[in-house]
Structure formats: structure tokens, C-alpha cells
Design a protein around this motif. Structure first.
Motif, mmCIF file in Angstrom:
data_model
loop_
_atom_site.group_PDB
_atom_site.id
_atom_site.type_symbol
_atom_site.label_atom_id
_atom_site.label_comp_id
_atom_site.label_asym_id
_atom_site.label_seq_id
_atom_site.Cartn_x
_atom_site.Cartn_y
_atom_site.Cartn_z
ATOM 1 N N LEU A 136 73.246 29.495 13.533
ATOM 2 C CA LEU A 136 73.528 28.101 13.867
ATOM 3 C C LEU A 136 74.884 27.992 14.570
ATOM 4 O O LEU A 136 75.021 27.270 15.564
ATOM 5 C CB LEU A 136 73.497 27.236 12.607
ATOM 6 N N SER A 172 70.205 32.780 20.967
ATOM 7 C CA SER A 172 70.530 32.311 19.616
ATOM 8 C C SER A 172 69.513 31.275 19.130
ATOM 9 O O SER A 172 69.158 31.261 17.949
ATOM 10 C CB SER A 172 71.944 31.736 19.569
ATOM 11 N N PHE A 173 69.021 30.434 20.028
ATOM 12 C CA PHE A 173 68.013 29.445 19.631
ATOM 13 C C PHE A 173 66.701 30.119 19.229
ATOM 14 O O PHE A 173 66.095 29.770 18.221
ATOM 15 C CB PHE A 173 67.773 28.434 20.755
ATOM 16 N N LEU A 174 66.250 31.093 20.029
ATOM 17 C CA LEU A 174 65.014 31.800 19.706
ATOM 18 C C LEU A 174 65.144 32.565 18.394
ATOM 19 O O LEU A 174 64.242 32.543 17.558
ATOM 20 C CB LEU A 174 64.632 32.748 20.842
ATOM 21 N N LEU A 179 71.407 32.466 8.710
ATOM 22 C CA LEU A 179 71.256 31.130 9.297
ATOM 23 C C LEU A 179 72.576 30.461 9.686
ATOM 24 O O LEU A 179 72.667 29.902 10.786
ATOM 25 C CB LEU A 179 70.437 30.236 8.372
ATOM 26 N N PHE A 204 74.589 29.219 18.079
ATOM 27 C CA PHE A 204 73.951 28.208 18.920
ATOM 28 C C PHE A 204 74.951 27.109 19.275
ATOM 29 O O PHE A 204 75.066 26.711 20.437
ATOM 30 C CB PHE A 204 72.733 27.630 18.197
ATOM 31 N N LEU A 259 67.196 31.904 15.953
ATOM 32 C CA LEU A 259 67.261 30.911 14.885
ATOM 33 C C LEU A 259 65.864 30.431 14.513
ATOM 34 O O LEU A 259 65.519 30.328 13.325
ATOM 35 C CB LEU A 259 68.136 29.735 15.319
ATOM 36 N N CYS A 260 65.025 30.159 15.506
ATOM 37 C CA CYS A 260 63.653 29.705 15.238
ATOM 38 C C CYS A 260 62.835 30.775 14.523
ATOM 39 O O CYS A 260 62.112 30.483 13.559
ATOM 40 C CB CYS A 260 62.959 29.311 16.535
ATOM 41 N N VAL A 261 62.952 32.025 14.955
ATOM 42 C CA VAL A 261 62.213 33.116 14.316
ATOM 43 C C VAL A 261 62.694 33.310 12.884
ATOM 44 O O VAL A 261 61.885 33.524 11.970
ATOM 45 C CB VAL A 261 62.339 34.420 15.138
ATOM 46 N N CYS A 262 63.988 33.212 12.663
ATOM 47 C CA CYS A 262 64.520 33.377 11.297
ATOM 48 C C CYS A 262 64.073 32.231 10.394
ATOM 49 O O CYS A 262 63.762 32.455 9.219
ATOM 50 C CB CYS A 262 66.039 33.496 11.324
ATOM 51 N N VAL A 263 64.034 31.019 10.899
ATOM 52 C CA VAL A 263 63.530 29.896 10.091
ATOM 53 C C VAL A 263 62.060 30.125 9.757
ATOM 54 O O VAL A 263 61.616 29.861 8.634
ATOM 55 C CB VAL A 263 63.748 28.547 10.825
ATOM 56 N N PHE A 264 61.287 30.648 10.704
ATOM 57 C CA PHE A 264 59.888 30.976 10.429
ATOM 58 C C PHE A 264 59.788 31.987 9.289
ATOM 59 O O PHE A 264 59.024 31.800 8.342
ATOM 60 C CB PHE A 264 59.213 31.523 11.688
#
Length: 140
Positions: A93, A112-114, A89, A96, A116-121
Motif C-alpha cells: 500500500l 505495486s497495484f497489481l 500489505l 502504491f 497489491l491486488c494479487v496479495c489481497v486475493f
């Protein structure tokens, strides 16, 4: 601890093969990026140009490569997935945010945004039923 247990129960009840394939793809991609940074240091140096004057620049370089390679393998197998994602993360971040500090690369920004979102999920979802974490949990 109770929150993690409830998240695991929910994830195991709602797991599916497409989510496992997505987890594996993320792990392979992170491993590939770590190898790419290791073999193409000129490109990596160009990426970290905006933050190279910060303290510990060489530490950042080695952390990113090692975290991507080791974390990617662990995510592929579903072994300590949440811990591996937590190590990713700060890197994601930073990937991004570095687009706003230096020269804007729209492709890198979106990627990087996508990621980051998948990793947070997956940080909340966990590794799922088809993983080493689940296998070892069932063995004990």
C-alpha cells in the motif's frame, strides 16, 4: 474463525496449479525485491525519499527488506501465507501511495497495484491445496 475455515474449504475445493504457480511467482518476486533493496541501497533510498522525514525511517527500511525476504520464502512454500501477506500489505500500500506523494513512476505504480491486488486475493483465498499449510493441516 469460522470465516477462515469456510474460506479454506472453498479454496481447497477450487484450487488449481495455475494459482499455485501464481502464489510461487509472487513469493519469488517479493524475495527478489527484498534482496534487490538490500544490495542496491541507493535505489531504495531514492524510492523512500518522499517519506524519509517521517519518524522511524530506518525502521521502515529494515522492515521492508526483512518482510519481503522472509515473507517471500513463506509464500513460495505456502507456509502461513495469510500472515505473510498481511505483513506485505502495508508495504505494498505504501509502494502504491508513494507514487502520489513524490515523483510519479507509472511502472512502479502499475506493478505495486497489481501485486497489491494479487496479495489481497491470496489473503482471502489462502495458500491452496499444494502448500505447506495444507500438508501440516492434513498431518494432524
Amino acid at each position: 474463525m469460522e470465516t477462515v475455515k469456510s474460506l479454506n474449504k472453498w479454496a481447497n475445493a477450487h484450487t488449481s496449479y495455475p494459482l499455485d504457480v501464481l502464489r510461487i511467482i509472487v513469493g519469488v518476486f517479493l524475495f527478489w525485491k527484498g534482496v534487490s533493496f538490500m544490495t542496491n541501497t541507493e535505489y531504495y533510498n531514492q524510492l523512500v525519499e518522499p517519506i524519509k522525514d517521517l519518524g522511524g525511517g530506518m525502521l521502515i527500511v529494515h522492515y521492508v527488506m526483512a518482510a519481503h525476504m522472509v515473507g517471500g520464502v513463506m509464500i513460495v512454500f505456502g507456509l502461513l501465507t495469510r500472515w505473510s501477506i498481511m505483513a506485505q500489505l502495508p508495504i505494498l500500500l505504501g509502494a502504491f501511495l508513494v507514487n502520489f506523494i513524490g515523483e510519479m513512476h507509472v511502472g512502479n505504480l502499475i506493478l505495486s497495484f497489481l501485486l497489491l491486488c494479487v496479495c489481497v486475493f491470496f489473503l482471502f483465498f489462502g495458500s491452496g491445496k499444494h502448500s505447506a499449510d495444507y500438508y501440516f493441516k492434513m498431518e494432524s
